[in-house]
Scaffold this motif. Structure first.
Motif, PDB file in Angstrom:
ATOM      1  N   VAL A   1      27.853  38.477  38.945  1.00  0.00           N
ATOM      2  CA  VAL A   1      27.660  39.840  39.444  1.00  0.00           C
ATOM      3  C   VAL A   1      28.470  40.821  38.604  1.00  0.00           C
ATOM      4  N   HIS A   2      28.168  42.090  38.768  1.00  0.00           N
ATOM      5  CA  HIS A   2      29.014  43.141  38.216  1.00  0.00           C
ATOM      6  C   HIS A   2      30.026  43.476  39.313  1.00  0.00           C
ATOM      7  N   PRO A   3      31.342  43.271  39.068  1.00  0.00           N
ATOM      8  CA  PRO A   3      32.339  43.545  40.108  1.00  0.00           C
ATOM      9  C   PRO A   3      32.175  44.938  40.718  1.00  0.00           C
ATOM     10  N   ARG A   4      32.370  44.964  42.009  1.00  0.00           N
ATOM     11  CA  ARG A   4      32.270  46.193  42.808  1.00  0.00           C
ATOM     12  C   ARG A   4      30.892  46.844  42.718  1.00  0.00           C
ATOM     13  N   ARG A   5      29.893  46.031  42.396  1.00  0.00           N
ATOM     14  CA  ARG A   5      28.503  46.493  42.270  1.00  0.00           C
ATOM     15  C   ARG A   5      28.361  47.657  41.296  1.00  0.00           C
ATOM     16  N   ASP A   6      29.215  47.651  40.280  1.00  0.00           N
ATOM     17  CA  ASP A   6      29.234  48.717  39.289  1.00  0.00           C
ATOM     18  C   ASP A   6      28.809  48.121  37.945  1.00  0.00           C
TER      19      ASP A   6
ATOM     20  N   ARG B   1      28.877  49.191  35.130  1.00  0.00           N
ATOM     21  CA  ARG B   1      29.805  49.460  34.025  1.00  0.00           C
ATOM     22  C   ARG B   1      30.852  48.356  33.898  1.00  0.00           C
ATOM     23  N   ASN B   2      31.058  47.607  34.959  1.00  0.00           N
ATOM     24  CA  ASN B   2      31.971  46.461  34.902  1.00  0.00           C
ATOM     25  C   ASN B   2      31.238  45.279  34.268  1.00  0.00           C
ATOM     26  N   PRO B   3      31.923  44.490  33.460  1.00  0.00           N
ATOM     27  CA  PRO B   3      31.248  43.374  32.792  1.00  0.00           C
ATOM     28  C   PRO B   3      30.794  42.316  33.791  1.00  0.00           C
ATOM     29  N   LEU B   4      29.660  41.699  33.475  1.00  0.00           N
ATOM     30  CA  LEU B   4      29.142  40.617  34.294  1.00  0.00           C
ATOM     31  C   LEU B   4      30.217  39.546  34.429  1.00  0.00           C
ATOM     32  N   SER B   5      30.464  39.105  35.657  1.00  0.00           N
ATOM     33  CA  SER B   5      31.530  38.141  35.934  1.00  0.00           C
ATOM     34  C   SER B   5      31.020  37.077  36.892  1.00  0.00           C
ATOM     35  N   GLY B   6      31.612  35.891  36.800  1.00  0.00           N
ATOM     36  CA  GLY B   6      31.282  34.838  37.753  1.00  0.00           C
ATOM     37  C   GLY B   6      31.802  35.197  39.137  1.00  0.00           C
ATOM     38  N   VAL B   7      31.100  34.776  40.171  1.00  0.00           N
ATOM     39  CA  VAL B   7      31.500  35.151  41.533  1.00  0.00           C
ATOM     40  C   VAL B   7      32.897  34.654  41.895  1.00  0.00           C
TER      41      VAL B   7
ATOM     42  N   THR C   1      35.493  37.265  41.275  1.00  0.00           N
ATOM     43  CA  THR C   1      35.256  38.528  41.978  1.00  0.00           C
ATOM     44  C   THR C   1      35.469  38.343  43.480  1.00  0.00           C
ATOM     45  N   ARG C   2      35.378  39.445  44.191  1.00  0.00           N
ATOM     46  CA  ARG C   2      35.401  39.402  45.658  1.00  0.00           C
ATOM     47  C   ARG C   2      34.014  39.686  46.217  1.00  0.00           C
ATOM     48  N   ALA C   3      33.002  39.392  45.434  1.00  0.00           N
ATOM     49  CA  ALA C   3      31.614  39.677  45.822  1.00  0.00           C
ATOM     50  C   ALA C   3      31.226  38.934  47.098  1.00  0.00           C
ATOM     51  N   PRO C   4      30.365  39.551  47.903  1.00  0.00           N
ATOM     52  CA  PRO C   4      29.925  38.900  49.140  1.00  0.00           C
ATOM     53  C   PRO C   4      28.859  37.832  48.925  1.00  0.00           C
ATOM     54  N   VAL C   5      28.426  37.638  47.677  1.00  0.00           N
ATOM     55  CA  VAL C   5      27.470  36.572  47.372  1.00  0.00           C
ATOM     56  C   VAL C   5      28.229  35.442  46.702  1.00  0.00           C
ATOM     57  N   ARG C   6      27.983  34.220  47.161  1.00  0.00           N
ATOM     58  CA  ARG C   6      28.676  33.049  46.620  1.00  0.00           C
ATOM     59  C   ARG C   6      28.092  31.809  47.291  1.00  0.00           C
ATOM     60  N   PRO C   7      28.349  30.637  46.738  1.00  0.00           N
ATOM     61  CA  PRO C   7      27.784  29.422  47.324  1.00  0.00           C
ATOM     62  C   PRO C   7      28.185  29.195  48.788  1.00  0.00           C
ATOM     63  N   ASN C   8      29.440  29.450  49.104  1.00  0.00           N
ATOM     64  CA  ASN C   8      29.914  29.360  50.489  1.00  0.00           C
ATOM     65  C   ASN C   8      30.405  30.753  50.863  1.00  0.00           C
ATOM     66  N   LEU C   9      29.760  31.332  51.832  1.00  0.00           N
ATOM     67  CA  LEU C   9      29.976  32.748  52.142  1.00  0.00           C
ATOM     68  C   LEU C   9      31.208  32.978  53.006  1.00  0.00           C
TER      69      LEU C   9
END
Length: 163
Positions: free
Chosen positions: A88-93, A95-101, A104-112
């Motif tokens: 994902v792009h951190p903080r849904r931005d 402009r931030n480089p694509l990063s592995g979940v 990040t603190r993204a709400p999408v991930r294998p275990n939610l």
């Protein structure tokens, strides 16, 4: 009591490490079950974790702490598609480089699993009033753990400049 629990956990973890080796494979069919202990409630500008009555004894002395880790489930975001997103792009931005979940603190991930550090405002019966949480009203709560600065604070921790 907390020290005894931590020692018991470490002993269990150590016994697991000792009885497994690098050649052991993880069984893809392994299933771990967790059980909700309560839910998040947001009302009249307040936020609380409301525990099921059976867990009331587990709150003994929680009011002695200023902060609590709330471990919760992204149950309102749980779909097979969301669990498959690994970058994902951190903080849904964008402009931030694509990063592995896992970076990040993204709400999408294998275990939610969600994790929020919250200030404790009050503990009354089975209700822990907190200053706020980045979870929805009705979100399932899996666990509470007290924040202990001497164990968890890392002043020299490194984070990317984008954060």
């Amino acid at each position: 009591v907390h020290t005894m629990i931590r020692l018991a956990f470490l002993a269990l973890l150590f016994s697991f490490i000792v009885t497994t080796n690098a050649d052991d494979k993880v069984d893809d069919t392994s299933v771990y079950s967790v059980h909700p202990i309560g839910h998040v409630e947001k009302y009249n500008g307040k936020t609380a974790v409301v525990l099921d009555q059976q867990y009331l004894p587990g709150l003994l002395r929680l009011e002695d702490f200023s902060h609590v880790w709330v471990i919760w489930w992204f149950d309102q975001n749980d779909t097979p598609e969301m669990r498959e997103i690994l970058q994902v792009h951190p903080r849904r931005d964008s402009r931030n480089p694509l990063s592995g979940v896992f970076a990040t603190r993204a709400p999408v991930r294998p275990n939610l699993i969600g994790l929020s550090l919250c200030r404790i405002m009050a503990v009354n019966e089975n209700i822990v009033e907190i200053d706020g949480i980045d979870a929805f009203d009705g979100t399932t709560v899996l666990d509470l753990k007290p924040y202990i600065p001497s164990m968890e604070s890392i002043p020299a921790a490194k984070t990317p400049k984008r954060l």
